[in-house]
Design a protein around this motif. Structure first.
Motif, PDB file in Angstrom:
ATOM      1  N   TRP A   1     -54.344   5.273  79.885  1.00 44.88           N
ATOM      2  CA  TRP A   1     -55.471   6.189  79.708  1.00 44.88           C
ATOM      3  C   TRP A   1     -55.038   7.570  79.219  1.00 44.88           C
ATOM      4  O   TRP A   1     -55.883   8.435  78.991  1.00 44.88           O
ATOM      5  N   LEU A   2     -53.746   7.763  79.042  1.00 43.91           N
ATOM      6  CA  LEU A   2     -53.268   9.031  78.517  1.00 43.91           C
ATOM      7  C   LEU A   2     -53.180   8.978  76.994  1.00 43.91           C
ATOM      8  O   LEU A   2     -53.060   7.900  76.414  1.00 43.91           O
ATOM      9  N   PRO A   3     -53.235  10.123  76.323  1.00 43.82           N
ATOM     10  CA  PRO A   3     -53.077  10.133  74.861  1.00 43.82           C
ATOM     11  C   PRO A   3     -51.656   9.748  74.468  1.00 43.82           C
ATOM     12  O   PRO A   3     -50.740   9.785  75.305  1.00 43.82           O
ATOM     13  N   PRO A   4     -51.432   9.366  73.218  1.00 40.15           N
ATOM     14  CA  PRO A   4     -50.083   9.018  72.768  1.00 40.15           C
ATOM     15  C   PRO A   4     -49.124  10.197  72.944  1.00 40.15           C
ATOM     16  O   PRO A   4     -49.497  11.349  72.723  1.00 40.15           O
ATOM     17  N   ILE A   5     -47.909   9.878  73.345  1.00 35.69           N
ATOM     18  CA  ILE A   5     -46.877  10.891  73.544  1.00 35.69           C
ATOM     19  C   ILE A   5     -45.846  10.769  72.428  1.00 35.69           C
ATOM     20  O   ILE A   5     -45.391   9.676  72.112  1.00 35.69           O
ATOM     21  N   ARG A   6     -45.494  11.892  71.806  1.00 35.16           N
ATOM     22  CA  ARG A   6     -44.490  11.881  70.760  1.00 35.16           C
ATOM     23  C   ARG A   6     -43.128  12.288  71.319  1.00 35.16           C
ATOM     24  O   ARG A   6     -43.043  13.024  72.304  1.00 35.16           O
ATOM     25  N   THR A   7     -42.076  11.844  70.670  1.00 36.59           N
ATOM     26  CA  THR A   7     -40.728  12.250  71.033  1.00 36.59           C
ATOM     27  C   THR A   7     -40.142  13.112  69.918  1.00 36.59           C
ATOM     28  O   THR A   7     -40.461  12.921  68.744  1.00 36.59           O
ATOM     29  N   VAL A   8     -39.303  14.057  70.294  1.00 36.24           N
ATOM     30  CA  VAL A   8     -38.709  14.984  69.331  1.00 36.24           C
ATOM     31  C   VAL A   8     -37.216  15.123  69.605  1.00 36.24           C
ATOM     32  O   VAL A   8     -36.716  14.723  70.663  1.00 36.24           O
TER      33      VAL A   8
END
Length: 274
Positions: free
Chosen positions: A25-32
């Motif tokens: 239910w969380l938005p997509p998480i990006r990695t950096v």
């Protein structure tokens, strides 16, 4: 001096990656990459130059508020609270910087930021932003209480006077155990606050979501980007500490830089979605 503009586009772009342990239910998480915070700082500087009046007004307010606090504590003979209050300011900083987030958001949309729009931003999703603010204030009060207890433990219930403060804290027999104890407890509180607040307030400003989703997203961002987040936390502490040791005058630049950069941190790490 580091030319922060040289970091624009010099590192790998963020990649959308939602770890398996992240709730659906969380938005997509990006990695950096670990050096991505320099790009956020570069973007922050450009935002400051694009909206100098608002940015430096925030910085000036931080300087004036800090100096008033110092004078007030001195008048009350509570100078020993200077260090814990300075650390506590970093805990509630994300709430104070809402107007800076809004400035960066408007610049991103190609709109002209104004003081009226910045002030109005505090009313957008205000109840949920206030919820995070309550959590941050409770964390600050907890830290102040812990600081009281640590002072009482190492200074026999008698906090040092202003003219003895530096000598007693940094050049006495109690220095090493006092600083170690304060660092451990302060680090625990700061880590918890950083984890729940690093992107939660910008997210609440940007989206119609609730405080629990925003804080859970913030924690997920930290878990998915441990090394970059450690680097970012270090840079925040470095910039803010530098601002404070210059008799708070450096906050005129440090605070708006960190505030604008925090918006770009959020935009980099939280994708569009749920």
């Amino acid at each position: 001096m580091v030319d922060m503009t040289s970091f624009r586009g010099s590192v790998q772009s963020p990649q959308t990656h939602t770890p398996g342990h992240t709730p659906a239910w969380l938005p997509p998480i990006r990695t950096v990459e670990i050096d991505r915070p320099w790009v956020w700082l570069s973007s922050a500087w450009q935002d400051m130059m694009a909206a100098p009046a608002i940015s430096f007004a925030y910085g000036a307010l931080a300087v004036i508020s800090s100096l008033v606090l110092v004078v007030g504590l001195a008048m009350l003979d509570m100078e020993y609270l200077l260090l814990p209050m300075a650390a506590g300011f970093m805990l509630v900083g994300p709430l104070f910087a809402v107007g800076l987030y809004e400035t960066s958001r408007l610049l991103e949309l190609g709109e002209r930021p104004t003081f009226g729009k910045v002030v109005a931003a505090y009313r957008r999703n205000g109840v949920q932003i206030a919820g995070v603010g309550l959590v941050l204030m409770l964390a600050m009060l907890a830290w102040i209480r812990v600081a009281f207890l640590i002072f009482a433990l190492f200074f026999s219930g008698e906090p040092p006077a202003l003219d003895q403060l530096v000598d007693r804290i940094f050049f006495s027999a109690e220095t090493i155990p006092f600083l170690l104890t304060g660092t451990v407890f302060g680090g625990i509180i700061a880590t918890a606050v950083f984890s729940i607040a690093v992107v939660s307030v910008p997210m609440l400003l940007d989206r119609e979501t609730d405080v629990f989703t925003a804080m859970a997203t913030s924690i997920a961002v930290v878990r998915a980007n441990i090394k970059p987040m450690i680097a970012w936390a270090f840079l925040i502490a470095l910039f803010m500490s530098a601002g404070m040791v210059t008799a708070f005058l450096g906050l005129a630049i440090a605070l708006p830089v960190i505030g604008h950069a925090s918006w770009h941190c959020y935009r980099d790490l939280v994708g569009i979605g749920r």
